[in-house]
Enzyme design. Structure first.
Site, PDB file in Angstrom:
ATOM      1  N   ILE A  46      44.134  52.170  39.293  1.00 10.30           N
ATOM      2  CA  ILE A  46      45.350  52.186  38.463  1.00 10.30           C
ATOM      3  C   ILE A  46      45.519  53.557  37.802  1.00 10.30           C
ATOM      4  O   ILE A  46      46.628  54.085  37.688  1.00 10.30           O
ATOM      5  CB  ILE A  46      45.326  51.043  37.422  1.00 10.30           C
ATOM      6  CG1 ILE A  46      45.109  49.699  38.135  1.00 10.30           C
ATOM      7  CG2 ILE A  46      46.634  51.012  36.635  1.00 10.30           C
ATOM      8  CD1 ILE A  46      44.852  48.531  37.217  1.00 10.30           C
ATOM      9  N   PHE A  72      41.603  53.738  30.782  1.00  8.54           N
ATOM     10  CA  PHE A  72      41.326  52.861  31.924  1.00  8.54           C
ATOM     11  C   PHE A  72      39.830  52.716  32.170  1.00  8.54           C
ATOM     12  O   PHE A  72      39.406  51.772  32.828  1.00  8.54           O
ATOM     13  CB  PHE A  72      41.898  53.460  33.224  1.00  8.54           C
ATOM     14  CG  PHE A  72      43.385  53.516  33.305  1.00  8.54           C
ATOM     15  CD1 PHE A  72      44.121  52.361  33.508  1.00  8.54           C
ATOM     16  CD2 PHE A  72      44.056  54.720  33.199  1.00  8.54           C
ATOM     17  CE1 PHE A  72      45.503  52.413  33.613  1.00  8.54           C
ATOM     18  CE2 PHE A  72      45.436  54.784  33.311  1.00  8.54           C
ATOM     19  CZ  PHE A  72      46.158  53.635  33.516  1.00  8.54           C
ATOM     20  N   SER A 131      43.871  42.855  30.397  1.00 11.77           N
ATOM     21  CA  SER A 131      44.022  41.991  31.569  1.00 11.77           C
ATOM     22  C   SER A 131      44.487  40.602  31.152  1.00 11.77           C
ATOM     23  O   SER A 131      44.174  40.126  30.054  1.00 11.77           O
ATOM     24  CB  SER A 131      42.655  41.888  32.252  1.00 11.77           C
ATOM     25  OG  SER A 131      42.640  40.822  33.167  1.00 11.77           O
ATOM     26  N   TYR A 178      32.942  40.428  31.980  1.00 10.60           N
ATOM     27  CA  TYR A 178      33.988  41.438  32.163  1.00 10.60           C
ATOM     28  C   TYR A 178      35.216  41.058  31.332  1.00 10.60           C
ATOM     29  O   TYR A 178      35.746  41.862  30.553  1.00 10.60           O
ATOM     30  CB  TYR A 178      34.374  41.552  33.653  1.00 10.60           C
ATOM     31  CG  TYR A 178      35.761  42.083  33.860  1.00 10.60           C
ATOM     32  CD1 TYR A 178      36.019  43.447  33.725  1.00 10.60           C
ATOM     33  CD2 TYR A 178      36.829  41.229  34.139  1.00 10.60           C
ATOM     34  CE1 TYR A 178      37.308  43.941  33.876  1.00 10.60           C
ATOM     35  CE2 TYR A 178      38.114  41.713  34.287  1.00 10.60           C
ATOM     36  CZ  TYR A 178      38.356  43.065  34.150  1.00 10.60           C
ATOM     37  OH  TYR A 178      39.626  43.541  34.283  1.00 10.60           O
ATOM     38  N   LYS A 220      37.151  42.747  27.687  1.00 16.41           N
ATOM     39  CA  LYS A 220      38.579  43.026  27.438  1.00 16.41           C
ATOM     40  C   LYS A 220      39.024  42.358  26.132  1.00 16.41           C
ATOM     41  O   LYS A 220      39.727  42.948  25.323  1.00 16.41           O
ATOM     42  CB  LYS A 220      39.445  42.519  28.599  1.00 16.41           C
ATOM     43  CG  LYS A 220      39.224  43.248  29.915  1.00 16.41           C
ATOM     44  CD  LYS A 220      39.763  44.664  29.880  1.00 16.41           C
ATOM     45  CE  LYS A 220      39.570  45.409  31.171  1.00 16.41           C
ATOM     46  NZ  LYS A 220      39.780  46.859  31.065  1.00 16.41           N
ATOM     47  N   ASN A 242      38.217  40.868  45.428  1.00 16.90           N
ATOM     48  CA  ASN A 242      39.610  40.504  45.223  1.00 16.90           C
ATOM     49  C   ASN A 242      40.320  40.272  46.559  1.00 16.90           C
ATOM     50  O   ASN A 242      39.930  40.818  47.590  1.00 16.90           O
ATOM     51  CB  ASN A 242      40.326  41.574  44.407  1.00 16.90           C
ATOM     52  CG  ASN A 242      39.740  41.687  43.007  1.00 16.90           C
ATOM     53  OD1 ASN A 242      39.186  42.709  42.646  1.00 16.90           O
ATOM     54  ND2 ASN A 242      39.820  40.625  42.231  1.00 16.90           N
ATOM     55  N   ARG A 266      36.284  28.847  44.488  1.00 18.34           N
ATOM     56  CA  ARG A 266      35.361  29.808  43.883  1.00 18.34           C
ATOM     57  C   ARG A 266      35.195  29.423  42.408  1.00 18.34           C
ATOM     58  O   ARG A 266      36.188  29.175  41.703  1.00 18.34           O
ATOM     59  CB  ARG A 266      35.958  31.219  44.001  1.00 18.34           C
ATOM     60  CG  ARG A 266      35.111  32.298  43.388  1.00 18.34           C
ATOM     61  CD  ARG A 266      35.651  33.683  43.710  1.00 18.34           C
ATOM     62  NE  ARG A 266      36.943  33.964  43.061  1.00 18.34           N
ATOM     63  CZ  ARG A 266      37.615  35.102  43.197  1.00 18.34           C
ATOM     64  NH1 ARG A 266      37.139  36.068  43.974  1.00 18.34           N
ATOM     65  NH2 ARG A 266      38.782  35.280  42.583  1.00 18.34           N
TER      66      ARG A 266
HETATM   67  C1  UD1 Z   1      40.223  38.551  39.354  1.00 14.68           C
HETATM   68  C2  UD1 Z   1      39.410  38.358  38.107  1.00 14.68           C
HETATM   69  C3  UD1 Z   1      40.151  38.956  36.933  1.00 14.68           C
HETATM   70  C4  UD1 Z   1      40.455  40.420  37.201  1.00 14.68           C
HETATM   71  C5  UD1 Z   1      41.260  40.535  38.487  1.00 14.68           C
HETATM   72  C6  UD1 Z   1      41.475  41.982  38.875  1.00 14.68           C
HETATM   73  C7  UD1 Z   1      38.088  36.308  38.484  1.00 14.68           C
HETATM   74  C8  UD1 Z   1      37.847  34.903  38.068  1.00 14.68           C
HETATM   75  N1  UD1 Z   1      39.113  36.942  37.894  1.00 14.68           N
HETATM   76  O1  UD1 Z   1      41.428  37.810  39.240  1.00 14.68           O
HETATM   77  O2  UD1 Z   1      39.351  38.840  35.774  1.00 14.68           O
HETATM   78  O3  UD1 Z   1      41.181  40.969  36.123  1.00 14.68           O
HETATM   79  O4  UD1 Z   1      40.547  39.918  39.559  1.00 14.68           O
HETATM   80  O5  UD1 Z   1      42.534  42.061  39.789  1.00 14.68           O
HETATM   81  O6  UD1 Z   1      37.397  36.847  39.319  1.00 14.68           O
HETATM   82  N2  UD1 Z   1      40.803  34.565  46.944  1.00 14.68           N
HETATM   83  C9  UD1 Z   1      40.483  34.031  48.176  1.00 14.68           C
HETATM   84  N3  UD1 Z   1      39.586  34.705  48.969  1.00 14.68           N
HETATM   85  C10 UD1 Z   1      39.020  35.886  48.599  1.00 14.68           C
HETATM   86  C11 UD1 Z   1      39.354  36.436  47.338  1.00 14.68           C
HETATM   87  C12 UD1 Z   1      40.240  35.740  46.528  1.00 14.68           C
HETATM   88  O7  UD1 Z   1      40.965  32.975  48.547  1.00 14.68           O
HETATM   89  O8  UD1 Z   1      38.217  36.441  49.366  1.00 14.68           O
HETATM   90  C13 UD1 Z   1      41.791  33.878  46.083  1.00 14.68           C
HETATM   91  C14 UD1 Z   1      41.267  33.460  44.727  1.00 14.68           C
HETATM   92  O9  UD1 Z   1      40.673  32.212  44.773  1.00 14.68           O
HETATM   93  C15 UD1 Z   1      42.558  33.506  43.908  1.00 14.68           C
HETATM   94  C16 UD1 Z   1      43.373  34.624  44.543  1.00 14.68           C
HETATM   95  O10 UD1 Z   1      42.838  34.779  45.851  1.00 14.68           O
HETATM   96  O11 UD1 Z   1      43.272  32.310  44.040  1.00 14.68           O
HETATM   97  C17 UD1 Z   1      43.281  35.946  43.817  1.00 14.68           C
HETATM   98  O12 UD1 Z   1      41.911  36.294  43.628  1.00 14.68           O
HETATM   99  P1  UD1 Z   1      41.463  37.736  43.113  1.00 14.68           P
HETATM  100  O13 UD1 Z   1      42.166  38.787  43.895  1.00 14.68           O
HETATM  101  O14 UD1 Z   1      39.967  37.773  43.106  1.00 14.68           O
HETATM  102  O15 UD1 Z   1      42.034  37.829  41.639  1.00 14.68           O
HETATM  103  P2  UD1 Z   1      41.836  36.829  40.382  1.00 14.68           P
HETATM  104  O16 UD1 Z   1      40.776  35.858  40.626  1.00 14.68           O
HETATM  105  O17 UD1 Z   1      43.180  36.313  40.013  1.00 14.68           O
END
Ligand code: UD1
Length: 339
Positions: free
Chosen positions: A12, A80, A124, A149, A153, A199, A292
């Protein structure tokens, strides 16, 4: 304006430096490159045709941080810098509290000693914990974070609010990001995760270029339109622009302000997979797995306040988020070091 950007070579931070330079601001980047590379500085300069003043420094070092502030005489800070891997924070909580909180304290002390009164902090949506309803507005209660984490914040927001409370001439913008994805349209800067991506979009990007076999979809039994998790994905360039508008607000001596930066639109994991498939032109293999731990079913912003008070609104849709992510990934299959 001369703006100190801590963690400026991160995902970012780098996009925000581009927007600052394009808008005619001077940028002082302070980064220890612990999760990034100084090569990003060259890419930012290539995109903007402008120079960045850069320091390799760990902001937890109070004396060195103060020396930078004394030398550069900046007008504002965008902070950041910090550790951000959710999973790692569970295993190394002390390291997260130490680095994230002490770097903020060091920066604020240096600001106080050198009379800098404008700070934007990179927060966040995780500070809302598990909200009772959607969409989330800024008056929702904070707390109930599910990992260290997220708790850093939350604590940092509190520390900064307390500082603001007794320093009436201090201006603070807490920006609560939803899920930033995408990359600059040039493909020169973007997100490079450390190790296996946690992510969603960074993982899909690596599947798209053949570095991983398939995506695991974490749960299809949530109470959402297709059962998979719903999030508010926001283009990193839109997010970066939000920082410039927040700086403008601070310049008008606004005191403490808090804004959600999201689009207000929720997309499911399957929606994102399909948008990515459209962007890259082929299918993304995936399998449905169990949920997860720590995930919530849905999370999306009410971004009205940022529109009303900052005039900020996300402009890019999920298509350009996926297209730019894929472009960056194709251009940097091995990150910035090895092209
Ligand atoms: C996560 C963090 C959050 C952080 C943000 C940064 C957690 C619980 N939260 O958010 O604190 O600020 O990242 O962007 O980790 N998913 C899959 N398969 C994958 C990865 C993710 O299905 O391999 C799904 C997850 O279950 C979720 C969605 O994709 O429904 C988004 O996940 P992710 O990108 O990890 O973000 P957050 O969990 O929302």
């Amino acid at each position: 304006m001369k703006v100190l950007v801590s963690g400026g070579t991160g995902f970012i931070g780098s996009h925000t430096m581009v927007e600052l330079l394009n808008a005619g601001h001077e940028v002082v980047c302070v980064d220890d490159y612990s999760n990034s590379t100084p090569l990003v500085l060259g890419e930012v300069e290539k995109i903007t045709g402008k120079k960045v003043i850069a320091y390799k420094e760990n902001l937890c070092d109070k004396a060195k941080t103060l020396a930078i502030f004394q030398k550069e005489k900046v007008d504002a800070v965008i902070h950041f810098a910090g550790l951000k891997a959710v999973g790692e924070s569970v295993h190394k909580p002390i390291m997260y509290y130490d680095v994230n909180i002490n770097s903020v304290i060091s920066v604020v002390e240096a600001m106080s000693k050198t009379g800098v009164k404008n700070l934007v902090f990179s927060s966040s949506a995780t500070v809302y914990g598990t909200p009772e309803s959607m969409p989330i507005n800024e008056n929702f209660p904070t707390g109930g974070t599910t990992n260290p984490y997220g708790t850093t914040k939350l604590f940092i927001e509190k520390i900064l609010m307390d500082y603001c409370h007794v320093n009436k001439d201090f201006n603070l913008a807490l920006l609560r990001y939803f899920n930033p994805i995408g990359a600059h349209e040039s493909g020169l800067i973007g997100e490079v995760p450390n190790g296996i991506p946690n992510n969603l979009v960074p993982y899909i990007a690596q599947v798209a270029v053949g570095q991983r076999d398939k995506l695991s979809v974490f749960g299809d039994d949530y109470n959402t339109h297709d059962g998979t998790g719903v999030r508010d994905y926001i283009h990193v360039v839109d997010l970066a622009k939000g920082h410039l508008l927040a700086l403008k607000k601070l310049e008008a001596n606004c005191g403490l302000v808090v804004y959600n930066l999201g689009t207000g639109i929720g997309y499911s994991v399957l929606d994102v997979i399909h948008a990515y498939e459209k962007a890259c032109g082929f299918s993304i293999p995936y399998e449905i797995c169990k949920r997860r731990e720590g995930d919530i079913g849905e999370c999306y912003a009410d971004p009205k306040k940022a529109l009303e008070e900052l005039g900020w609104k996300a402009e890019f849709g999920i298509e350009s988020m996926c297209e730019s992510s894929y472009k960056f990934q194709e251009m940097h299959p091995n990150g910035f070091e090895k092209k």
